[in-house]
Design an enzyme around this catalytic site. Structure first.
Site, mmCIF file in Angstrom:
data_model
loop_
_atom_site.group_PDB
_atom_site.id
_atom_site.type_symbol
_atom_site.label_atom_id
_atom_site.label_comp_id
_atom_site.label_asym_id
_atom_site.label_seq_id
_atom_site.Cartn_x
_atom_site.Cartn_y
_atom_site.Cartn_z
ATOM 1 N N ASP A 26 110.649 78.276 17.246
ATOM 2 C CA ASP A 26 110.285 77.759 15.928
ATOM 3 C C ASP A 26 108.924 77.074 15.965
ATOM 4 O O ASP A 26 108.789 75.975 16.502
ATOM 5 C CB ASP A 26 111.359 76.771 15.460
ATOM 6 C CG ASP A 26 111.106 76.265 14.047
ATOM 7 O OD1 ASP A 26 110.307 76.882 13.329
ATOM 8 O OD2 ASP A 26 111.722 75.244 13.676
ATOM 9 N N ASP A 51 105.066 80.184 10.362
ATOM 10 C CA ASP A 51 106.292 79.548 10.833
ATOM 11 C C ASP A 51 107.253 80.612 11.338
ATOM 12 O O ASP A 51 107.868 81.336 10.567
ATOM 13 C CB ASP A 51 106.923 78.755 9.679
ATOM 14 C CG ASP A 51 108.173 78.007 10.106
ATOM 15 O OD1 ASP A 51 108.547 78.092 11.285
ATOM 16 O OD2 ASP A 51 108.788 77.345 9.242
#
Length: 296
Positions: A32, A218
């Site tokens: 992440d 992201d």
């Protein structure tokens, strides 16, 4: 630098394997770039989702040190809370000591897919925040001379459920032609955010051209997200196709441009932004980030 294969789960999540503790305990983590902490399922977690994925046993690690600080975080998929500690972490061929680890004691949706045991954050840390414990993994790797650059690269393939995707931490892959790499300035120190010149879609030719509109890179976000008002306008453009997956090539493309140079424009076709594995759905989610700025 160190290289790891990534597993692509239905084009919705990309995971890597890391080891925590001594002797090392092996876990799958969601990679992440939108968060900063390492969260791992704990054997002390009694939430339902925790029961379906492997859990970290800190009592079995001779190098684990408890901090005792209570921690919590909120993600797009849910939230979790737990206790912070420190331990040895191995990622690829690199090993660091004293890395901050957040053990999940209460989980509400973060581990819900049963695909991974935790989240490893490669986002931008806010060290000015007094609640920030230790350093993020990328900085720890650099500070302990495991990598020579604070840099990571992701290479994602179109192979659903495959392992051909990879991440290189600490430098660029040797196979990259560096003369063809396009570099963009980081606009903020909160996210990996860059500024599009404009985004085109159907009749819209200047989406996200405002000064306060940014694109956030992201890897932990499942789909492309857009501000809700823009999302509704996109759905109106798509309504003429009756949201059918029978002719995805006929859908209007997204052209995301960071300058007027064609090499700075990246196109997403209907095959790219439509989800077909779970029915005829738009691979777009209306998501508003709670700030004064506009994020894609």
């Amino acid at each position: 630098r160190t290289r790891l294969n990534m597993t692509d789960y239905m084009h919705t999540e990309i995971t890597i394997y890391m080891q925590i503790g001594t002797p090392p305990q092996n876990f799958s983590f969601l990679f992440d770039s939108g968060s900063t902490n390492i969260w791992v399922n704990s054997i002390n977690c009694e939430s339902l989702d925790c029961l379906f994925v492997p859990a970290f046993a800190d009592v079995d690690s001779s190098t684990f040190t408890s901090d005792g600080t209570e921690v919590s975080d909120v993600f797009g998929s849910g939230s979790c809370s737990g206790i912070a500690g420190y331990d040895t972490v191995t990622i690829g061929g690199a090993t660091v000591t004293g890395q901050v680890i957040d053990e999940i004691i209460v989980d509400d949706g973060v581990l819900g897919d049963g695909v991974y045991s935790g989240i490893v954050g490669f986002g931008i840390p806010d060290y000015s925040d007094p609640t920030t414990l230790g350093t993020v993994l990328l900085d720890t790797l650099y500070n302990q001379s495991q990598i020579s650059q604070r840099l990571f690269t992701l290479q994602l393939t179109s192979d659903v459920n495959g392992t051909d995707s990879n991440v290189v931490i600490g430098g660029l892959p040797f196979s990259y032609n560096q003369q063809r790499i396009r570099w963009y300035p980081l606009i903020q120190d909160t996210y990996w955010a860059i500024k599009p010149d404009h985004i085109e879609f159907g009749e819209f030719k200047s989406l996200c051209s405002e000064d306060d509109c940014f694109a956030v890179l992201d890897s932990g976000t499942t789909t492309m997200t857009v501000p809700t008002d823009t999302y509704l306008e996109i759905l109106e453009q798509l309504s003429v196709f009756a949201y059918s997956c029978k002719d995805l090539a006929g859908y209007p493309p997204f052209n995301i441009c960071f300058s007027d140079d064609e090499e700075d424009c990246y196109q997403l076709t209907g095959e790219d932004y439509m989800i077909t594995a779970v029915g005829d759905n738009v691979d777009d989610v209306g998501l508003d980030v709670p700030t004064n700025d506009v994020y894609w």
